[in-house]
Scaffold this motif. Structure first.
Motif, PDB file in Angstrom:
ATOM      1  N   ILE A  16      -5.882   9.386 -33.813  1.00  0.00           N
ATOM      2  CA  ILE A  16      -6.123  10.673 -34.462  1.00  0.00           C
ATOM      3  C   ILE A  16      -7.634  10.740 -34.636  1.00  0.00           C
ATOM      4  O   ILE A  16      -8.235   9.878 -35.269  1.00  0.00           O
ATOM      5  N   ARG A  35      -3.960  11.815 -43.491  1.00  0.00           N
ATOM      6  CA  ARG A  35      -2.566  12.271 -43.655  1.00  0.00           C
ATOM      7  C   ARG A  35      -1.909  12.529 -42.300  1.00  0.00           C
ATOM      8  O   ARG A  35      -0.751  12.178 -42.084  1.00  0.00           O
ATOM      9  N   VAL A  36      -2.663  13.134 -41.379  1.00  0.00           N
ATOM     10  CA  VAL A  36      -2.126  13.386 -40.034  1.00  0.00           C
ATOM     11  C   VAL A  36      -1.844  12.050 -39.341  1.00  0.00           C
ATOM     12  O   VAL A  36      -0.797  11.869 -38.717  1.00  0.00           O
ATOM     13  N   THR A  39       1.303  10.575 -40.746  1.00  0.00           N
ATOM     14  CA  THR A  39       2.473  11.324 -40.284  1.00  0.00           C
ATOM     15  C   THR A  39       2.789  11.028 -38.820  1.00  0.00           C
ATOM     16  O   THR A  39       3.943  10.826 -38.456  1.00  0.00           O
ATOM     17  N   LEU A  40       1.755  10.993 -37.975  1.00  0.00           N
ATOM     18  CA  LEU A  40       1.956  10.781 -36.542  1.00  0.00           C
ATOM     19  C   LEU A  40       1.924   9.298 -36.160  1.00  0.00           C
ATOM     20  O   LEU A  40       2.025   8.964 -34.985  1.00  0.00           O
ATOM     21  N   ALA A 100      -4.260  13.735 -31.507  1.00  0.00           N
ATOM     22  CA  ALA A 100      -4.557  14.948 -32.282  1.00  0.00           C
ATOM     23  C   ALA A 100      -6.010  14.896 -32.723  1.00  0.00           C
ATOM     24  O   ALA A 100      -6.595  13.820 -32.830  1.00  0.00           O
ATOM     25  N   VAL A 102      -8.666  16.559 -35.727  1.00  0.00           N
ATOM     26  CA  VAL A 102      -8.807  17.283 -36.992  1.00  0.00           C
ATOM     27  C   VAL A 102     -10.256  17.744 -37.075  1.00  0.00           C
ATOM     28  O   VAL A 102     -11.181  16.942 -36.922  1.00  0.00           O
ATOM     29  N   ARG A 126      -3.121  18.144 -29.761  1.00  0.00           N
ATOM     30  CA  ARG A 126      -2.914  18.995 -30.943  1.00  0.00           C
ATOM     31  C   ARG A 126      -4.205  19.042 -31.758  1.00  0.00           C
ATOM     32  O   ARG A 126      -4.866  18.023 -31.942  1.00  0.00           O
ATOM     33  N   PHE A 128      -5.769  20.204 -35.474  1.00  0.00           N
ATOM     34  CA  PHE A 128      -5.465  20.576 -36.852  1.00  0.00           C
ATOM     35  C   PHE A 128      -6.743  20.979 -37.563  1.00  0.00           C
ATOM     36  O   PHE A 128      -7.804  20.411 -37.335  1.00  0.00           O
ATOM     37  N   VAL A 137      -3.071  21.223 -44.412  1.00  0.00           N
ATOM     38  CA  VAL A 137      -3.579  21.223 -43.045  1.00  0.00           C
ATOM     39  C   VAL A 137      -2.621  22.040 -42.182  1.00  0.00           C
ATOM     40  O   VAL A 137      -1.421  22.092 -42.459  1.00  0.00           O
ATOM     41  N   GLU A 139      -1.741  23.316 -37.970  1.00  0.00           N
ATOM     42  CA  GLU A 139      -2.020  23.107 -36.556  1.00  0.00           C
ATOM     43  C   GLU A 139      -2.506  24.409 -35.952  1.00  0.00           C
ATOM     44  O   GLU A 139      -1.950  25.469 -36.194  1.00  0.00           O
TER      45      GLU A 139
END
Length: 146
Positions: A16, A35-36, A39-40, A100, A102, A126, A128, A137, A139
């Motif tokens: 990430i 946090r992303v 989660t991922l 992803a 951010v 992705r 964010f 947050v 997407e």
């Protein structure tokens, strides 16, 4: 005479990627990235691209602060030096298998030129950004120019 080339093996894990500038508010982006990443289920990499030859003491202090924030969030901050940040961010995302990205919002709260360029060059990744409501947050999808 053949020339040997050494190719670096690609990283095993997807990451990430959080893109930051030398601004104190970027600590919020790092928290969102954390946090992303949780989660991922991917490692956190915080990246800042600074101009070549940039030696601004204020930038240095802020980047050191962000380095501590990244470390405390389970990631690390990498400072890259390049006068063309967009191609460098794209290269880093590809080389390090970003799952992803951010990033902050552009002026006026919409997607920035950097976000649009990354979205167009890396449509499979992705992206964010902070939601318009504080602390969450969202997407990025259709907001980017096609």
């Amino acid at each position: 005479m053949s020339k040997k080339t050494h190719m670096k093996a690609p990283p095993q894990e997807e990451i990430i990627m959080v893109c930051v500038t030398s601004q104190r508010q970027c600590e919020d982006l790092i928290a969102m990235g954390s946090r992303v990443a949780e989660t991922l289920q991917a490692p956190l990499a915080v990246v800042s691209v600074q101009p070549t030859g940039s030696i601004d003491p204020m930038s240095g202090e802020l980047l050191e602060y962000l380095m501590d924030v990244a470390r405390n969030s389970g990631g690390e901050l990498l400072v890259l030096y390049d006068d063309n940040p967009i191609p460098r961010l794209i290269q880093y995302a590809r080389e390090h298998r970003a799952k992803a990205i951010v990033m902050g919002r552009g002026p006026g709260g919409g997607p920035s030129t950097v976000v649009n360029a990354l979205h167009q060059a890396l449509p499979e990744i992705r992206i964010f950004q902070p939601a318009r409501e504080s602390g969450t947050v969202e997407e990025l999808r259709q907001e980017c120019a096609q």
